[in-house]
Design an enzyme around this catalytic site. Structure first.
Site, PDB file in Angstrom:
ATOM      1  N   LYS A  22       0.830  -1.219   0.000  1.00 32.76           N
ATOM      2  CA  LYS A  22       0.000   0.000   0.000  1.00 32.76           C
ATOM      3  C   LYS A  22       0.863   1.268   0.000  1.00 32.76           C
ATOM      4  CE  LYS A  22      -1.476   1.596   4.028  1.00 32.76           C
ATOM      5  NZ  LYS A  22      -1.347   2.931   4.583  1.00 32.76           N
ATOM      6  N   ASN A  23       1.854   1.316   0.877  1.00 27.28           N
ATOM      7  CA  ASN A  23       2.596   2.568   1.021  1.00 27.28           C
ATOM      8  C   ASN A  23       3.528   2.848  -0.158  1.00 27.28           C
ATOM      9  OD1 ASN A  23       1.210   3.113   3.327  1.00 27.28           O
ATOM     10  ND2 ASN A  23       2.820   2.406   4.723  1.00 27.28           N
ATOM     11  N   CYS A 117      -4.028   7.701  10.124  1.00 25.02           N
ATOM     12  CA  CYS A 117      -4.166   7.095  11.439  1.00 25.02           C
ATOM     13  C   CYS A 117      -3.645   8.046  12.513  1.00 25.02           C
ATOM     14  CB  CYS A 117      -3.383   5.788  11.483  1.00 25.02           C
ATOM     15  SG  CYS A 117      -4.224   4.432  10.657  1.00 25.02           S
ATOM     16  N   ARG A 122       2.425  13.866  13.861  1.00 28.45           N
ATOM     17  CA  ARG A 122       2.709  13.711  12.443  1.00 28.45           C
ATOM     18  C   ARG A 122       2.858  15.029  11.668  1.00 28.45           C
ATOM     19  NH1 ARG A 122      -0.327   8.445  10.282  1.00 28.45           N
ATOM     20  NH2 ARG A 122       1.596   8.307   9.119  1.00 28.45           N
ATOM     21  N   ASP A 305       5.250  -0.095  12.008  1.00 22.82           N
ATOM     22  CA  ASP A 305       3.968  -0.656  11.566  1.00 22.82           C
ATOM     23  C   ASP A 305       3.783  -2.122  11.993  1.00 22.82           C
ATOM     24  OD1 ASP A 305       3.384   1.752  10.427  1.00 22.82           O
ATOM     25  OD2 ASP A 305       3.714   1.126   8.352  1.00 22.82           O
ATOM     26  N   ARG A 397      -8.349  -0.163   5.321  1.00 25.82           N
ATOM     27  CA  ARG A 397      -7.501   0.827   4.651  1.00 25.82           C
ATOM     28  C   ARG A 397      -6.266   0.187   4.052  1.00 25.82           C
ATOM     29  NH1 ARG A 397      -6.963   6.132   8.266  1.00 25.82           N
ATOM     30  NH2 ARG A 397      -5.614   6.527   6.514  1.00 25.82           N
TER      31      ARG A 397
HETATM   32  C1  EPZ Z   1       4.883   6.381   6.616  1.00 22.69           C
HETATM   33  O1  EPZ Z   1       4.286   7.467   7.312  1.00 22.69           O
HETATM   34  C2  EPZ Z   1       3.803   5.339   6.483  1.00 22.69           C
HETATM   35  N1  EPZ Z   1       2.671   5.898   5.772  1.00 22.69           N
HETATM   36  C3  EPZ Z   1       3.391   4.844   7.868  1.00 22.69           C
HETATM   37  O2  EPZ Z   1       2.501   3.768   7.690  1.00 22.69           O
HETATM   38  C4  EPZ Z   1       4.610   4.354   8.632  1.00 22.69           C
HETATM   39  O3  EPZ Z   1       4.233   4.055   9.962  1.00 22.69           O
HETATM   40  C5  EPZ Z   1       5.709   5.411   8.641  1.00 22.69           C
HETATM   41  O4  EPZ Z   1       5.995   5.857   7.289  1.00 22.69           O
HETATM   42  C6  EPZ Z   1       7.009   4.952   9.283  1.00 22.69           C
HETATM   43  O5  EPZ Z   1       7.509   3.849   8.566  1.00 22.69           O
HETATM   44  C7  EPZ Z   1       2.693   5.981   4.450  1.00 22.69           C
HETATM   45  O6  EPZ Z   1       3.635   5.578   3.775  1.00 22.69           O
HETATM   46  C8  EPZ Z   1       1.494   6.559   3.794  1.00 22.69           C
HETATM   47  P1  EPZ Z   1       7.474   9.354   8.544  1.00 22.69           P
HETATM   48  P2  EPZ Z   1       4.958   8.880   7.328  1.00 22.69           P
HETATM   49  O7  EPZ Z   1       7.431  10.655   7.842  1.00 22.69           O
HETATM   50  O8  EPZ Z   1       5.649   9.091   6.012  1.00 22.69           O
HETATM   51  C9  EPZ Z   1       8.426  12.520  12.035  1.00 22.69           C
HETATM   52  C10 EPZ Z   1       0.532   2.543   7.902  1.00 22.69           C
HETATM   53  O9  EPZ Z   1       0.003   1.950   8.871  1.00 22.69           O
HETATM   54  N2  EPZ Z   1       8.266  13.555  10.988  1.00 22.69           N
HETATM   55  O10 EPZ Z   1       8.524   8.374   8.156  1.00 22.69           O
HETATM   56  O11 EPZ Z   1       3.955   9.859   7.763  1.00 22.69           O
HETATM   57  C11 EPZ Z   1       7.112  11.822  12.360  1.00 22.69           C
HETATM   58  O12 EPZ Z   1       6.347  12.548  13.285  1.00 22.69           O
HETATM   59  C12 EPZ Z   1       1.142   3.904   8.119  1.00 22.69           C
HETATM   60  O13 EPZ Z   1       0.556   2.088   6.756  1.00 22.69           O
HETATM   61  C13 EPZ Z   1       8.558  14.888  11.294  1.00 22.69           C
HETATM   62  O14 EPZ Z   1       8.920  15.230  12.400  1.00 22.69           O
HETATM   63  O15 EPZ Z   1       6.054   8.678   8.453  1.00 22.69           O
HETATM   64  C14 EPZ Z   1       7.597  10.493  12.872  1.00 22.69           C
HETATM   65  O16 EPZ Z   1       7.972  10.630  14.214  1.00 22.69           O
HETATM   66  C15 EPZ Z   1       0.924   4.403   9.516  1.00 22.69           C
HETATM   67  N3  EPZ Z   1       8.411  15.819  10.296  1.00 22.69           N
HETATM   68  C16 EPZ Z   1       8.878  10.218  12.050  1.00 22.69           C
HETATM   69  O17 EPZ Z   1       9.254  11.495  11.529  1.00 22.69           O
HETATM   70  C17 EPZ Z   1       8.039  15.496   9.028  1.00 22.69           C
HETATM   71  O18 EPZ Z   1       7.946  16.378   8.166  1.00 22.69           O
HETATM   72  C18 EPZ Z   1       8.681   9.252  10.879  1.00 22.69           C
HETATM   73  O19 EPZ Z   1       7.559   9.632  10.101  1.00 22.69           O
HETATM   74  C19 EPZ Z   1       7.750  14.144   8.736  1.00 22.69           C
HETATM   75  C20 EPZ Z   1       7.890  13.198   9.739  1.00 22.69           C
END
Ligand code: EPZ
Length: 430
Positions: A22-23, A117, A122, A305, A397
């Site tokens: 999915k991602n 979610c 985020r 995840d 989802r």
């Molecule tokens: C992706 O989310 C996935 N979603 C998530 O999967 C997954 O849990 C996550 O990556 C981590 O592997 C999708 O791909 C659509 P991140 P994402 O940016 O991109 C911080 C699922 O169940 N951060 O890697 O939103 C953030 O708060 C979902 O399929 C900032 O501070 O995650 C977190 O602590 C849930 N500033 C860390 O980085 C930013 O601009 C990692 O988040 C972006 C992120």
């Protein structure tokens, strides 16, 4: 009323096919809008996040048609607006990929801020930092992100946190920018690599995806392609834990075993046997699982995840385990539900201390988010007696045919919409 009804206690046995990731697919869908030529995407999972993203693409004039359930044809030539206000977008996190793709191709976008979610605050500051570094002005007002640029120009971008979304979004915006972009401290997740491979198959010039430095040389134009999405690492991992927790023996097919190494390693520590083949893995579990500690980390670490699935398996393991969530701050919401099934878990900040119990018992529970929802389903499969799981729209989802695939492994689970069906299920399974 849509819910799963489950009678636990059956060891899962047999084979299951894993769908496309999915991602990865969400980023690929966005990337397909970067060309006016036709793109065919295969192995697309039929899940609600993907369908919501397709609807949003269609709402701005992008043509998307299904060739079959898991294959689509995309043509973006008729996109007639860069404003994405589709209400569905609020529900999905990956709506932010619209910003990268539209800014990359049309140098402007207006996109409602992502939902998704509720597993933490985020922020998307790293995405915004990347777009600004490429030369766009970015405004966030009233829940809408607007970008605008005369042109985008390649540059060096250092991510302050390792972010999957920001890495992918900056790649989407930079592939058509002038000159060279370097993303440092980039995410290395398999779907980052898959999206880079997809963009390269359209004529992009991206090197280093899968390492923490990604180099993108901007090209003038991208062309059409046919591309098959990689298998879903998290769906595969969920079935691996489902086999482990039910004392099962399951062959998980259509996977890339390399992507599952951190999950396999934990299962082996917990006393399971894991056999790796070219494109499948078998998880065999005999007897009670053993305690271990899990700490979530960016790839190649243990995925956030998979944290709820891991913790749920440990709630039935022998001894005390510690699970540390280091990516998101609010990812233990399922613990209350799990406690109602008899688990003994104490959460302190981002750490869960789990005293393994011998048995869980069935309960009426709700899915708090996508992965925790799937994890609670596997808890119910291992528990004694009946459980119902509400709010299954979260699970839908990201998991294609979840109950059907579990039924294929001998699980007693059914999706029901009426009380009558619950009674029928109970009569049938005894
Ligand atoms: C992706 O989310 C996935 N979603 C998530 O999967 C997954 O849990 C996550 O990556 C981590 O592997 C999708 O791909 C659509 P991140 P994402 O940016 O991109 C911080 C699922 O169940 N951060 O890697 O939103 C953030 O708060 C979902 O399929 C900032 O501070 O995650 C977190 O602590 C849930 N500033 C860390 O980085 C930013 O601009 C990692 O988040 C972006 C992120």
């Amino acid at each position: 009323m849509e819910q799963y009804i489950i009678k636990g206690g059956n060891a899962l046995k047999g084979e299951v096919n894993i769908a496309g990731a999915k991602n990865a697919a969400l980023g690929i869908l966005a990337g397909a809008m970067l060309t006016d030529e036709t793109v065919i995407i295969e192995n697309l999972p039929d899940v609600s996040d993907i369908n919501a993203f397709i609807q949003a693409m269609q709402s701005i004039g992008c043509m998307v048609e299904h060739i079959d359930r898991n294959t689509i044809r995309v043509n973006a030539i008729a996109i007639d607006t860069t404003e994405v206000s589709e209400s569905q977008m609020r529900k999905i996190r990956a709506s932010y990929y619209m910003i990268g793709a539209l800014t990359g191709k049309y140098h402007r976008s207006r996109v409602v801020l992502p939902g998704g979610c509720k597993i933490g605050t985020r922020p998307i500051d790293q995405h915004i930092k990347g777009f600004r570094a490429l030369g766009a002005t970015v405004d966030v007002k009233g829940g809408i992100v607007s970008t605008e640029a005369d042109k985008l120009k390649g540059t060096d971008i250092y991510l302050d946190v390792v972010s999957v979304g920001a890495t992918i979004n900056i790649m989407l915006a930079a592939v058509l920018a002038e000159g060279k972009t370097i993303i440092e401290n980039a995410a290395k997740e398999p779907h980052v690599v898959d999206i880079a491979n997809f963009l390269n198959s359209m004529g992009a010039n991206i090197k280093g995806a899968g390492t923490d430095t990604i180099r993108i040389r901007g090209v003038e134009k991208l062309h059409g392609t046919t591309y098959s999405v990689i298998p879903d690492q998290i769906e595969a991992g969920t079935f691996m834990f489902a086999s482990a927790i039910t004392g099962g023996n399951v062959l998980i097919k259509n996977v890339i075993p390399k992507h599952l190494e951190s999950i396999s390693a934990k299962l082996i520590e917990m006393g399971c046997e894991v056999y790796e083949y070219d494109d499948s893995v078998r998880v065999v579990s005999n007897g009670r699982l053993r305690k271990t500690n899990i700490k979530t980390l960016p790839y190649p670490g243990f995925p956030t995840d998979m944290q709820p699935q891991g913790a749920i398996a440990l709630s039935m393991a022998e001894g005390t385990s510690i699970v540390t969530e280091s990516i998101f701050e609010n990812r233990f919401k399922y613990v209350d539900e799990l406690t109602r099934m008899g688990a003994q878990v104490k959460v302190e900040g981002n750490v869960a201390i789990i005293e393994g119990v011998e048995k869980l018992s069935g309960a009426n529970i709700s899915a708090p988010d996508l992965r925790a929802g799937a994890a609670l389903v596997i808890a119910a499969l291992a528990a004694e007696g009946f459980s119902t799981i509400e709010d299954i729209h979260y699970i839908e989802r990201g998991y294609e045919d979840f109950p059907r695939k579990l039924q294929g492994l001998g699980a007693l689970i059914e999706k029901v919409t009426e009380e009558k069906e619950v009674r029928k299920f109970k009569l049938r399974v005894g």
